[in-house]
Structure formats: C-alpha cells, structure tokens
Design a protein around this motif. Sequence first.
Motif, PDB file in Angstrom:
ATOM      1  N   ASP A  47       6.335  -2.043   9.501  1.00 50.89           N
ATOM      2  CA  ASP A  47       5.415  -0.906   9.677  1.00 50.89           C
ATOM      3  C   ASP A  47       4.016  -1.255   9.190  1.00 50.89           C
ATOM      4  OD1 ASP A  47       7.503   0.646  10.642  1.00 50.89           O
ATOM      5  OD2 ASP A  47       8.005   1.432   8.661  1.00 50.89           O
ATOM      6  N   LEU A  48       3.934  -1.902   8.034  1.00 57.44           N
ATOM      7  CA  LEU A  48       2.635  -2.242   7.445  1.00 57.44           C
ATOM      8  C   LEU A  48       1.922  -3.317   8.259  1.00 57.44           C
ATOM      9  CD1 LEU A  48       3.556  -2.261   3.641  1.00 57.44           C
ATOM     10  CD2 LEU A  48       2.473  -0.442   4.948  1.00 57.44           C
TER      11      LEU A  48
ATOM     12  N   LEU B 258       3.979   3.835  -2.396  1.00 52.97           N
ATOM     13  CA  LEU B 258       3.333   4.716  -1.418  1.00 52.97           C
ATOM     14  C   LEU B 258       4.005   6.080  -1.337  1.00 52.97           C
ATOM     15  CD1 LEU B 258       2.814   2.100   1.450  1.00 52.97           C
ATOM     16  CD2 LEU B 258       1.091   2.926  -0.155  1.00 52.97           C
TER      17      LEU B 258
ATOM     18  N   LYS C 100      -0.043  -2.461  11.448  1.00 54.52           N
ATOM     19  CA  LYS C 100      -1.315  -1.759  11.316  1.00 54.52           C
ATOM     20  C   LYS C 100      -2.506  -2.704  11.161  1.00 54.52           C
ATOM     21  CE  LYS C 100       0.684   2.500   9.518  1.00 54.52           C
ATOM     22  NZ  LYS C 100       0.626   3.570   8.498  1.00 54.52           N
TER      23      LYS C 100
ATOM     24  N   VAL D  83       8.947   3.090   3.956  1.00 53.25           N
ATOM     25  CA  VAL D  83       8.115   2.220   4.780  1.00 53.25           C
ATOM     26  C   VAL D  83       8.728   0.827   4.798  1.00 53.25           C
ATOM     27  CG1 VAL D  83       6.597   1.502   2.889  1.00 53.25           C
ATOM     28  CG2 VAL D  83       5.725   1.495   5.212  1.00 53.25           C
TER      29      VAL D  83
ATOM     30  N   SER E 258      -7.210  -3.766   7.956  1.00 53.89           N
ATOM     31  CA  SER E 258      -6.903  -5.067   7.349  1.00 53.89           C
ATOM     32  C   SER E 258      -7.057  -6.183   8.370  1.00 53.89           C
ATOM     33  CB  SER E 258      -5.476  -5.065   6.786  1.00 53.89           C
ATOM     34  OG  SER E 258      -4.547  -4.662   7.775  1.00 53.89           O
TER      35      SER E 258
ATOM     36  N   SER F 260      -6.086   3.172   2.736  1.00 57.77           N
ATOM     37  CA  SER F 260      -6.386   3.665   4.094  1.00 57.77           C
ATOM     38  C   SER F 260      -7.592   2.963   4.702  1.00 57.77           C
ATOM     39  CB  SER F 260      -6.609   5.185   4.087  1.00 57.77           C
ATOM     40  OG  SER F 260      -5.452   5.855   3.656  1.00 57.77           O
TER      41      SER F 260
ATOM     42  N   ALA G 205       6.987  -1.136  -1.885  1.00 54.74           N
ATOM     43  CA  ALA G 205       6.007  -0.392  -1.086  1.00 54.74           C
ATOM     44  C   ALA G 205       6.414   1.070  -0.941  1.00 54.74           C
ATOM     45  CB  ALA G 205       5.858  -1.033   0.292  1.00 54.74           C
TER      46      ALA G 205
ATOM     47  N   GLU H 259      -2.795  -0.145   2.984  1.00 59.30           N
ATOM     48  CA  GLU H 259      -2.203   1.138   3.364  1.00 59.30           C
ATOM     49  C   GLU H 259      -2.518   2.209   2.325  1.00 59.30           C
ATOM     50  OE1 GLU H 259      -0.950   1.950   6.051  1.00 59.30           O
ATOM     51  OE2 GLU H 259       0.151   3.801   5.686  1.00 59.30           O
ATOM     52  N   HIS H 260      -2.470   1.837   1.054  1.00 64.45           N
ATOM     53  CA  HIS H 260      -2.770   2.794  -0.013  1.00 64.45           C
ATOM     54  C   HIS H 260      -4.223   3.257   0.046  1.00 64.45           C
ATOM     55  CE1 HIS H 260      -2.838   4.751  -3.913  1.00 64.45           C
ATOM     56  NE2 HIS H 260      -3.812   3.947  -4.301  1.00 64.45           N
TER      57      HIS H 260
ATOM     58  N   ALA I  66      -1.164  -6.021   2.326  1.00 60.53           N
ATOM     59  CA  ALA I  66      -0.862  -4.992   3.320  1.00 60.53           C
ATOM     60  C   ALA I  66      -0.533  -3.653   2.655  1.00 60.53           C
ATOM     61  CB  ALA I  66       0.309  -5.443   4.202  1.00 60.53           C
ATOM     62  N   ILE I  67       0.149  -3.706   1.512  1.00 58.19           N
ATOM     63  CA  ILE I  67       0.476  -2.479   0.778  1.00 58.19           C
ATOM     64  C   ILE I  67      -0.795  -1.840   0.229  1.00 58.19           C
ATOM     65  CG2 ILE I  67       1.806  -1.506  -1.147  1.00 58.19           C
ATOM     66  CD1 ILE I  67       3.719  -3.882  -0.883  1.00 58.19           C
TER      67      ILE I  67
END
Length: 602
Positions: free
Chosen positions: A246-247, A238, A250, A242, A168, A165, A234, A162-163, A158-159
């Motif tokens: 939150d992750l 990032l 998404k 966060v 997932s 973008s 995270a 997010e990195h 998940a991290i």
Amino acid sequence: MALVHLSYPQVTVTLLLLLFMLSLAAGGKLLVVPVGGSHWLTMREVVDGLKQKGHEIVVVSPEFNLHVKPSENFTMKMYSVPVTEEEINGDFQAFLKDAFEEGSFLERFHRVRERVKRLFELGFIACEQLLYNKELMRYLEENNFDALFTDPALPCGAIVAEHLSIPSVYLLRGIPCGLDIEATQCPSPPSYVPRLFTDHTDHMNFLQRVKNVIFDTSNLFLCDFLFKPYEKLASEFLQRDVTMLDLFRKASVWLLRLLSVEEEFFALLVNVCGGTLHPLVKGTARYCVLPVVFSLCSTPHILAGMALVLPSHTQVTVTLLLLLSMLSLAACGKLLVVPIDGSHWLSMREVLDGLRQKGHEIVVVAPEVNLHIKPSENFILKTYPVPFTQEEMDGTFRQFSQDAFSEGSFLERLSRIHQRAEKMSTIFLSTCERLLYNKELIRYLEESEFDALFTDPALPCGAIVAEHLSIPSVFLLQQIPCGLDIDATQCPNPPSYVPRIFSGNTDHMNFLQRVKNIFFDIPHSLLCHLLFQPYTKLASEFLQQDVTVLDLLRKASIWLLRFDFVFHYPKPLMPNMIIIGGITCTHKKLSQVGDAFIFFFT
C-alpha cells in the motif's frame, strides 16, 4: 527593475506578490530518509545536485551508520539507536562476503537470506527509534516538507512520507523480493525477464522459462519475512491497517540505478526512470528510459507455483498450454474510445488505425449526429441518439471556427469565443447525458470488460465513463481551455516563464509582461466554472457520489499532448505527459513518429 508608474499604489502590492512567488520558485524543502552503505553514496550525488539548484535539504539518519556524514549541502538530523558501530560494520562485511561467494542456488539463497534478514533487523530497529522519537517527529511535522526522498529497500521512509502526507521519490536498484514490480504494477513476464540468481539472459528456451517461474515462488516467502515486521510497525504507528505494498504504491517517481546497456532489458512504467548516477562516470548522460507506458495485458501470478518437469512428464503439455495462453493474452487488448468530434477526432483516428494494426480490439462510442466519426473496418462503432439535427451541429461548429480566428482585442475575442463555447458546451453536455443514461449501451460497455479507455479530456464525458467502468484512461489533447489539465497533473506552470493563451507573450518576458501574464490567469477560474460545473453535477448524479471534473481528470494514467516544442514555447511537463505533436503532420513523413505514439499499447 522594470519600468512602472509609481503613482499607482497597486504596483507595490503586485511587486511584493511577484517577489513572493519568485521566492517560492527558488527552491523546495526536501526530507531525505536514506539507507546506509552504497545506497547512500549514490543518493548523495543527487542530494548535492539538488543543493546546487537551491533546494533546502534535511537528512535524517541514525547516529551509527555507514557513510552518512554531515555536509554543508544539507542539514543533518540524527537520532540514537541501541546498536554499536562495530555491530553494523560487522554485519555489512559478512553480507558482502556471502553475497559474492560461489555455490549452488540453494547455498547462495540460504546465505544471502540470513544476511539480508539480519540487515533488515538492524534497519527495523533504526526505523522504530526514528518513528517513536517524539522530538524529531515533531520537528518533521512542523517543517512542511515538499517531498521525501528515500530508498525503499528499507521502507522506513515510505512510512514517514505517509505520516507527513507528502509525495515520495524512490531511488533504488531493486527490492529483494520484487515488491517494486508489484507496487508499480510493472509487466515482468518470466518468459522475458530473467530472475535473480538464475544466471539467465533475456533469451531463454522453454525449460529456462519454467525455471524462471519457479524462482518467483521464493519471493512470496522472502517478502513475508522481510517486510512483515515493518507492516506491523507501520500499522501501529499510523494507527490503521496498512501493508508495505500500500505504501509503495503511493510513490510518485521510481528512479532506478540500473542501465539497460549493462542489465537485461525489462519493461518500465511511466513513473519508473532508469539511468546512471555513478560518481566515477560524471559524463554519463542521466536519462529517463522511454517507458512501456501502458500494458493491456499482465502476467498472471497464479503461474508462480509451476514446477520444473522433464519432457517425459505429462505435465509438460499442461505447462506449454498455459504459457501459450499467456502469449495469446499478450497479443492484444480491448480498448474503449469516447472521442470528441471535429479536428479532435481526426488526430485520434490516426492512433486507432495504428492500434488496430497491432491487433487490438477497438470500440468507438459516438452520437448518431456528428461531423467526422464514421464507420471503419478498424473499429466497432456504437452510436446513440441525440436531441439535435445534423444542420444544427454543422452550423454551430462553423460559427465557432470563424470566431476563433477572427481579429480583435483580447476582450472582444474572449467574449465571442465564450458565447460560442457556451453554445457548443450545451450541445456536448446533452450528448454526454444521452450516452450516460442510455441503459442498453452502458450495459454493453459494462459487460465488454474493456482494458482501458481512450478519450480527449477537453470534454470530460470519457473520464466519467472510465470512472464508472473502473478502468484506466489515456488522454489525447492539445490543452483544456481553462488550464484544468495543468491543475489535474499538478504540473508547474510559472507565470514568469510560461506565456498564457491570448497574451501574445513569449517565454522571455520583462516585468510588466509577467504581470500581464498573471492577469490573464484570472478568467480561468470563471471559465472552468462555466464550462465544467454542469459536468460536475452530471458526474455526481450518474456516479452517485460527490465528484468534480478535476477529481476525474487526476485519475488519468497517461496524457498524450498534441504539440511540440519545435512550434511551441518550452514549459515544464510531468512524467506521465508525453509530447506527440508529430501526429498532426503529413502521413508520409511520419512513419517513425507513428510508431512512437502507439507504443503504449504494444
């Protein structure tokens, strides 16, 4: 190869463009960040199937792991970790031994807690080494992956998503402390869903339900000590604050490795799918459970601290009252409806009648001058004045209906429909303005605290109201004229497969028909601009922020589509797009279908 006129140089360009599109449609690039052990054994089945479909797959894994080995079905990228294979094997064996040993709840909880903590520490070490491996991260950044596939039991994937973008997709059985339930905002009432280690079924008496609530309290501590290190990692990686919640929120899709035939039943949201992927039961159907798409009532988490009491204690009365209040909350919800007049309303009214029978409170907002929206005992009707007469409204609709079904070439039909649509759009825009700037009515809507908004997005006034009230929206539609529904849902819409409106094509096209299909896409951008630019300006002024109609439509929770593949050519759909074409059929033949399309408020 299709028949073409070689004297035209544009043919070569068109052919190259189409071949380029075919290459794009051939497969995607998928990044996989797995969890070792049995998690990977299931995930590998999915990866093998995706490879057979032509997708390019890259798996990122530590050098020392359980079962994640190189394969011809994917590219393996490994990174070093400061632990040995013996340490990993030993910790996994100890966890499996303690997880299945008998004992009281406290004994089992303590043993499993310590073993899970150790496994999470190993996962944390591996995750830290991955995130700060500059060479490997540079490789991932430069490869432009389309999506990331991971098991969120350990949130490193998940991290990474997010990195990078990228969207997932999660494959899991469950997250130890129930963070998957919170992330998806999925209903999980303790009066119905048995908690881990309780040995309850989904049929519980009062004291068992109270016990079920108590078991929820441990989740608060379990989440904290399991995921706090990942949150810190995270945030540092990032470079912003966060949380794991939150992750996880998404995630695009949650694939659950469970089956209600073998597990107790519980509620699922629209992006949560259940099914079997066991390698020993290849014949088992893989399916997506019909979801509890929309819940107007959620279980308050404040009850998590409720204590187990004996019947002789006075607290039992208080506890019983609290549980009864929860049942009253679950009985119904408040729905705001912003309809479109005409045939759109006739279909929507069917849904409202069904919702009212389920006990929901419904408020319909409509202009004083309209075609079919009349008062009913099934809903409260709130009207507002508009600057046109009933005769003007009737004449405009009648002319549009005549032109829509008249014969003629594509250009003639497009020109006539464009002129009528422009005139109707002026009327509808004026109607929307009068609604939004009716201070008394908007104040009433703000104070009523609706749970959701139900509308037809062919005209986006309802979407603007939903954004203003900050409530989820459910859309009921056939389609949006210029294909904005496809853009909003990011639904695949290949011109080589999906015939365009007015083209006369089927879903089986030769080369020239596919080229023609692409040409029919060209007017869409112009049509969208003409139809929705005034609404973009109106929404930006009313909401006091720059916003487009596309931004508003993308926030819809559910898209209910009034068509059926029995009568329409098949095409791709997204998980929150649900076909309810039977809604427009005869009443007496639809008793079962009627139940199907009102399930999202039951």
